[in-house]
Enzyme design. Sequence first.
Site, mmCIF file in Angstrom:
data_model
loop_
_atom_site.group_PDB
_atom_site.id
_atom_site.type_symbol
_atom_site.label_atom_id
_atom_site.label_comp_id
_atom_site.label_asym_id
_atom_site.label_seq_id
_atom_site.Cartn_x
_atom_site.Cartn_y
_atom_site.Cartn_z
ATOM 1 N N ASP A 305 0.847 -1.193 0.000
ATOM 2 C CA ASP A 305 0.000 0.000 0.000
ATOM 3 C C ASP A 305 0.890 1.252 0.000
ATOM 4 O O ASP A 305 2.098 1.176 0.274
ATOM 5 C CB ASP A 305 -0.967 -0.019 1.189
ATOM 6 C CG ASP A 305 -2.190 0.877 0.949
ATOM 7 O OD1 ASP A 305 -2.151 1.725 0.034
ATOM 8 O OD2 ASP A 305 -3.192 0.741 1.683
ATOM 9 N N GLU A 502 -10.702 6.946 4.359
ATOM 10 C CA GLU A 502 -9.690 6.336 5.236
ATOM 11 C C GLU A 502 -9.763 6.898 6.664
ATOM 12 O O GLU A 502 -10.851 7.159 7.180
ATOM 13 C CB GLU A 502 -8.289 6.482 4.614
ATOM 14 C CG GLU A 502 -8.210 5.815 3.228
ATOM 15 C CD GLU A 502 -6.804 5.747 2.650
ATOM 16 O OE1 GLU A 502 -5.858 5.415 3.372
ATOM 17 O OE2 GLU A 502 -6.661 6.005 1.429
HETATM 18 C C1 BGC Z 1 -5.184 3.145 0.360
HETATM 19 C C2 BGC Z 1 -5.380 2.116 -0.715
HETATM 20 C C3 BGC Z 1 -5.197 2.735 -2.068
HETATM 21 C C4 BGC Z 1 -3.870 3.434 -2.151
HETATM 22 C C5 BGC Z 1 -3.622 4.101 -3.479
HETATM 23 C C6 BGC Z 1 -3.932 3.943 0.173
HETATM 24 O O1 BGC Z 1 -3.877 5.006 1.059
HETATM 25 O O2 BGC Z 1 -5.137 2.502 1.624
HETATM 26 O O3 BGC Z 1 -6.659 1.542 -0.591
HETATM 27 O O4 BGC Z 1 -5.318 1.739 -3.049
HETATM 28 O O5 BGC Z 1 -3.795 4.420 -1.149
HETATM 29 O O6 BGC Z 1 -4.394 5.232 -3.640
HETATM 30 C C1 BGC Z 2 -3.455 9.882 -2.040
HETATM 31 C C2 BGC Z 2 -4.235 8.652 -1.798
HETATM 32 C C3 BGC Z 2 -3.553 7.852 -0.778
HETATM 33 C C4 BGC Z 2 -3.256 8.686 0.459
HETATM 34 C C5 BGC Z 2 -2.475 7.913 1.465
HETATM 35 C C6 BGC Z 2 -3.234 10.625 -0.754
HETATM 36 O O1 BGC Z 2 -2.482 11.775 -0.975
HETATM 37 O O2 BGC Z 2 -4.135 10.693 -2.933
HETATM 38 O O3 BGC Z 2 -4.369 7.886 -2.951
HETATM 39 O O4 BGC Z 2 -4.369 6.797 -0.451
HETATM 40 O O5 BGC Z 2 -2.561 9.836 0.153
HETATM 41 O O6 BGC Z 2 -2.202 8.654 2.615
#
Ligand code: BGC
Ligand code: BGC
Length: 611
Positions: A305, A502
């Site tokens: 991830d 998230e």
């Molecule tokens: C998320 C994932 C996601 C990734 C890419 C992460 O923060 O936990 O679900 O696929 O970002 O955007």
């Molecule tokens: C991104 C997301 C990712 C996240 C993780 C964001 O800046 O756009 O895709 O999941 O950071 O912390």
Amino acid sequence: MTHHRHVRRPLVLALLLVAVTALAVPAPAAGATYPYQDPTLPVATRVADLLSRMSLDEKIGQMTQAERGSATATDVNTYRLGSLLSGGGSAPSPNTATSWADMYDTYQRSALATPLAVPMIYGVDAVHGHNNVVGATIFPHNIGLGATRDPALVQQIGQAVAEEIAGTGIDWNFAPCLCVARNDRWGRTYESFGETPELPSEMTTLVTGLQGPTLGGPTSVLATAKHYLGDGGTTGGDDQGDTALSEAQLRAIHLPPFQAAVQRGVGSVMVSYSSWNGVKLHGHQYLISTVLKGELGFTGFVVSDWNGIDQIDGVSGFTAAEVTAAINAGIDMVMVPTAWKTFINTLRAEVQNGHVPLSRIDDANRRILTKKFELGLFERPYTDRSWTSTVGSTAHRALARQAVRQSQVLLKNAGAVLPLARDGNKIFVAGRNADNIGNQSGGWTISWQGSSGNITPGTSILQGIRAAVGPTTTVTYNQRGTGIDRTYRAAVAVVGETPYAEGQGDRTGSMSLDRDDLRTISTLRNAGVPVIVILVSGRPLDIAAELPRWDALLASWLPGTEGGGVADVLFGAAPPTGKLPMTWMNSVSQQPINAGDGQVPLFAQGYGLTY
Ligand code: BGC
Ligand code: BGC
């Protein structure tokens, strides 16, 4: 005769030798310089041939995934990057399907200009439609799809989403989330198809919809089962937290959906940020290599991830020890959005000093390259523009509207106040989620966190209501309910949550409606008009104390751009058929509350009225 035979023996041997050599290094077909470029050869043969021609730097490049904002097309060429991603909301400008396709093709052209011309693979989070693209069809979030109890519909959605993705060139989707959300405080509860393992397992039809029956179809998009393992089981519903369970419980609750996805041939699996009994999944060799790749027989590749390898030691900034722990645990591709150069240098040093065996690097490459060959990327590396017009197409929006309709869960309907009459009626609509595409779509819509307002074309719930009624019905709208009086026959309050994604969606305190929403509902009630509450939310909310004063309650979840589907149910064009994918708490103090745990809920998992 004898003499004759003697003469022939060396010839037979020579022929045998030629045959054996041909098996090891088959002659390339016309148009192909090397065997790996020959589509008539078996994928395993092509992978072995390509691997034998790659340098260590090329192999490490295949294992590296950079974010589009931090890597140019030239970088892809210079550093032999195997993959790129768009983080949530990371889009080319202008944000149109065509400029996505142009961006993709530019990166791909650069990847193909390397000596071995290995195509890159590009991943996005199309978690409810191709949601980074303005104008794409936005489907209900997974919690709503879980309420439909319709795996065949979910497969159709997967296919539609794959078409929109393919129309922008992209090959890989970081979906479906197969999390089993156990605690509704968790900010990713809406990404879950349900709180018990059967629902997410059944909905792995999404994998089949995205990939097609086999990879390599005209719109095949590589699917990702995420987040492995136990992401939805953390203590307190803490995003990226610790899942404290025995191995038997972990396997019983969280493993089945991944097993189902592997059986459906899911091409990739993303590792969870969370820990299991204090150990970060990103360094968990037993769960990744022994259980997933060994026991479950997963032959695709494992991706980390976003900066996940940096969380292994809990200190910010990833170290050589973290890189080695992640790769040796079985991670094949590393999502290192910005610090990808450091990653490349670190991994090279760790291979050279013997901490990471070359056999592990080769295994990771074999897995990644196998999927690239199976997808047909070597033969069709560029966007097939014939799919670009499917982005936000009428057909896909109709499918999304059907999904919205089927995901509505009717929880209360006192005095059969619903369905509303379409004709000769006088309806007041209020609430901040009534006329707001951003709010009804939730997180992961155009931007990572999502946002309120007209962020992408669609039909708001209010617009859906207006379109559903006949000319003899009056529909009045005021967000706060101002202007309602007793002459109205029904008041519809569309309230709930506003977008989040998230950890920013974790609710550690109250899970009630906020003051604005409660005030709007009281304004409607005080007019003496029957009140229908439509909850637009990513999860069940703590509403038991309010419910006696509401005449009807409809859980709409996060329906996406097609608000007409909510109106279909409100006016009885379709009966409500959705069933709760989650247990509905009677009070927030019950969290976590799940089917079979002995607590008395407000509504049990599976509940849902109809008419
Ligand atoms: C998320 C994932 C996601 C990734 C890419 C992460 O923060 O936990 O679900 O696929 O970002 O955007
Ligand atoms: C991104 C997301 C990712 C996240 C993780 C964001 O800046 O756009 O895709 O999941 O950071 O912390």
